[in-house]
Design a protein around this motif. Sequence first.
Motif, mmCIF file in Angstrom:
data_model
loop_
_atom_site.group_PDB
_atom_site.id
_atom_site.type_symbol
_atom_site.label_atom_id
_atom_site.label_comp_id
_atom_site.label_asym_id
_atom_site.label_seq_id
_atom_site.Cartn_x
_atom_site.Cartn_y
_atom_site.Cartn_z
ATOM 1 N N GLU A 184 0.828 -1.204 0.000
ATOM 2 C CA GLU A 184 0.000 0.000 0.000
ATOM 3 C C GLU A 184 0.864 1.257 0.000
ATOM 4 O OE1 GLU A 184 -3.163 2.589 -0.063
ATOM 5 O OE2 GLU A 184 -3.067 0.444 -0.525
ATOM 6 N N THR A 185 1.950 1.256 0.793
ATOM 7 C CA THR A 185 2.836 2.419 0.862
ATOM 8 C C THR A 185 3.529 2.655 -0.474
ATOM 9 O OG1 THR A 185 3.215 1.992 3.217
ATOM 10 C CG2 THR A 185 4.750 3.473 2.112
ATOM 11 N N LEU A 186 3.944 1.589 -1.140
ATOM 12 C CA LEU A 186 4.608 1.716 -2.436
ATOM 13 C C LEU A 186 3.674 2.300 -3.501
ATOM 14 C CD1 LEU A 186 6.588 -1.654 -2.533
ATOM 15 C CD2 LEU A 186 7.581 0.637 -2.391
ATOM 16 N N ARG A 187 2.383 2.178 -3.284
ATOM 17 C CA ARG A 187 1.425 2.730 -4.248
ATOM 18 C C ARG A 187 1.117 4.204 -3.978
ATOM 19 N NH1 ARG A 187 -0.287 -1.680 -7.048
ATOM 20 N NH2 ARG A 187 -0.730 -3.627 -5.943
ATOM 21 N N GLN A 188 1.470 4.707 -2.806
ATOM 22 C CA GLN A 188 1.127 6.071 -2.423
ATOM 23 C C GLN A 188 2.182 7.059 -2.899
ATOM 24 O OE1 GLN A 188 -1.882 6.663 -1.058
ATOM 25 N NE2 GLN A 188 -2.142 4.438 -1.281
ATOM 26 N N PRO A 189 1.794 8.350 -3.074
ATOM 27 C CA PRO A 189 2.788 9.375 -3.416
ATOM 28 C C PRO A 189 3.872 9.444 -2.349
ATOM 29 C CG PRO A 189 0.546 10.218 -3.677
ATOM 30 C CD PRO A 189 0.430 8.898 -2.976
ATOM 31 N N GLY A 190 5.072 9.733 -2.762
ATOM 32 C CA GLY A 190 6.185 9.821 -1.827
ATOM 33 C C GLY A 190 7.494 9.536 -2.539
ATOM 34 N N PRO A 191 8.621 9.689 -1.823
ATOM 35 C CA PRO A 191 9.929 9.527 -2.454
ATOM 36 C C PRO A 191 10.209 8.105 -2.941
ATOM 37 C CG PRO A 191 10.153 9.740 -0.074
ATOM 38 C CD PRO A 191 8.738 10.064 -0.403
ATOM 39 N N TYR A 192 9.518 7.121 -2.374
ATOM 40 C CA TYR A 192 9.768 5.729 -2.777
ATOM 41 C C TYR A 192 8.552 5.084 -3.434
ATOM 42 C CZ TYR A 192 13.962 6.382 -0.045
ATOM 43 O OH TYR A 192 15.159 6.863 0.424
ATOM 44 N N ARG A 193 7.687 5.917 -3.989
ATOM 45 C CA ARG A 193 6.532 5.376 -4.710
ATOM 46 C C ARG A 193 7.032 4.443 -5.823
ATOM 47 N NH1 ARG A 193 3.025 6.442 -9.100
ATOM 48 N NH2 ARG A 193 0.858 5.935 -8.583
ATOM 49 N N ASN A 194 6.452 3.248 -5.889
ATOM 50 C CA ASN A 194 6.949 2.253 -6.837
ATOM 51 C C ASN A 194 5.829 1.258 -7.155
ATOM 52 O OD1 ASN A 194 8.430 0.304 -8.253
ATOM 53 N ND2 ASN A 194 10.244 0.556 -6.963
ATOM 54 N N PRO A 195 4.856 1.671 -7.971
ATOM 55 C CA PRO A 195 3.716 0.785 -8.238
ATOM 56 C C PRO A 195 4.116 -0.515 -8.937
ATOM 57 C CG PRO A 195 3.621 2.774 -9.608
ATOM 58 C CD PRO A 195 4.685 3.004 -8.592
ATOM 59 N N ALA A 196 5.169 -0.491 -9.744
ATOM 60 C CA ALA A 196 5.602 -1.730 -10.409
ATOM 61 C C ALA A 196 6.084 -2.750 -9.386
ATOM 62 C CB ALA A 196 6.706 -1.427 -11.422
ATOM 63 N N LEU A 197 6.844 -2.283 -8.392
ATOM 64 C CA LEU A 197 7.293 -3.184 -7.334
ATOM 65 C C LEU A 197 6.106 -3.660 -6.494
ATOM 66 C CD1 LEU A 197 9.574 -4.581 -5.803
ATOM 67 C CD2 LEU A 197 9.858 -2.477 -4.457
ATOM 68 N N ALA A 198 5.159 -2.764 -6.227
ATOM 69 C CA ALA A 198 3.970 -3.151 -5.467
ATOM 70 C C ALA A 198 3.198 -4.254 -6.183
ATOM 71 C CB ALA A 198 3.069 -1.933 -5.246
ATOM 72 N N ASP A 199 3.044 -4.117 -7.488
ATOM 73 C CA ASP A 199 2.335 -5.138 -8.259
ATOM 74 C C ASP A 199 3.074 -6.470 -8.211
ATOM 75 O OD1 ASP A 199 0.450 -3.260 -8.933
ATOM 76 O OD2 ASP A 199 1.212 -2.924 -10.969
ATOM 77 N N ARG A 200 4.393 -6.403 -8.327
ATOM 78 C CA ARG A 200 5.188 -7.635 -8.295
ATOM 79 C C ARG A 200 5.069 -8.303 -6.925
ATOM 80 N NH1 ARG A 200 8.142 -10.243 -12.637
ATOM 81 N NH2 ARG A 200 9.262 -11.910 -11.596
ATOM 82 N N MET A 201 5.151 -7.521 -5.876
ATOM 83 C CA MET A 201 5.014 -8.062 -4.525
ATOM 84 C C MET A 201 3.655 -8.714 -4.331
ATOM 85 S SD MET A 201 6.737 -5.331 -1.891
ATOM 86 C CE MET A 201 6.102 -6.315 -0.527
ATOM 87 N N ALA A 202 2.617 -8.054 -4.810
ATOM 88 C CA ALA A 202 1.264 -8.591 -4.649
ATOM 89 C C ALA A 202 1.133 -9.934 -5.352
ATOM 90 C CB ALA A 202 0.243 -7.599 -5.188
ATOM 91 N N GLY A 203 1.690 -10.043 -6.545
ATOM 92 C CA GLY A 203 1.603 -11.300 -7.283
ATOM 93 C C GLY A 203 2.372 -12.417 -6.625
#
Length: 219
Positions: A184-203
Motif C-alpha cells: 500500500e505504501t509503495l502505491r502512495q505518493p512519496g519519495p519511494y513510490r513504486n507501483p511496479a514493485l507493489a504489483d510484483r510483490m502482490a503477485g
Amino acid sequence: MLDTPAYALADEGEVRNLIRTSPWATLVSATPGGLIASHYPFLLDETASGIVLLSHVGADDAALHELGQHETLVIFEGPNGYVSPSWYGRPTGVPTWNYAAVHVYGRPRILSAHRNLEVLERLVDHFEDPLPNPFRMRGTLENSAYADRISVGTTGFALPVDRFVGKEKMSQDKPGEVVARIIETLRQPGPYRNPALADRMAGVNSALRNTHRGYPVTP
C-alpha cells in the motif's frame, strides 16, 4: 548470486516472463584483459526449446567481449526498490531492498549478416508495435538502404542458456499484514513510490501464507 532458497526464482516460465518484461540487460564477459560489461536489449527466441536469447552488440563491443569464444553472463532485473522498516507497523525492523533478478549463462553463437539484420528488425518491431504509428526499419526504400549500411557495424548473436539463477525477494519473510502495508505504501505518493514493485510483490505473495515463515532477511 547468493543462494537463498526462500527467494529462489527457479521456474523457467517465470524466468521467461521476467526477460520479456525487462529486456534491457547487462552482458558480462571474463576476458584475458579483464571483465567487460555492456548494456543491450534482448529478445527471447520464442520458437526455440529452452531459453535462447537474441540480441546484437556493436562490432567493437563484440571484439572486446571476444563474443562467441567463451561463456558469458547476462543479468536481467525486474522491479526493485527500497523498503523502509517504518512501513512495517512493528517496533523492530531493518531497511531492505526488494528485487527480482535473473542471471543467465551461455556461449553466444554469432549470426550471419543476413540473420543479424533479421534480429535487428525484430527488435525494432518488438518495441515499436505498441506505438500508434510504429516505425519500421524497412518502411521506406531509403531507410531500408540506411539500415543495411549501419547493420554492418553490429554483430548479432543467439545465446542458448545453459543454466540460470534467479532470485525474487518480495518480503516473503514478512507476515501478511506487513506485506500488505508495504504494498500500500509503495502505491502512495512519496519519495519511494513504486507501483511496479507493489504489483510484483502482490503477485508473488498472493499464494503464500500470511504468517511469518522464519526465512532469513538477506539482501
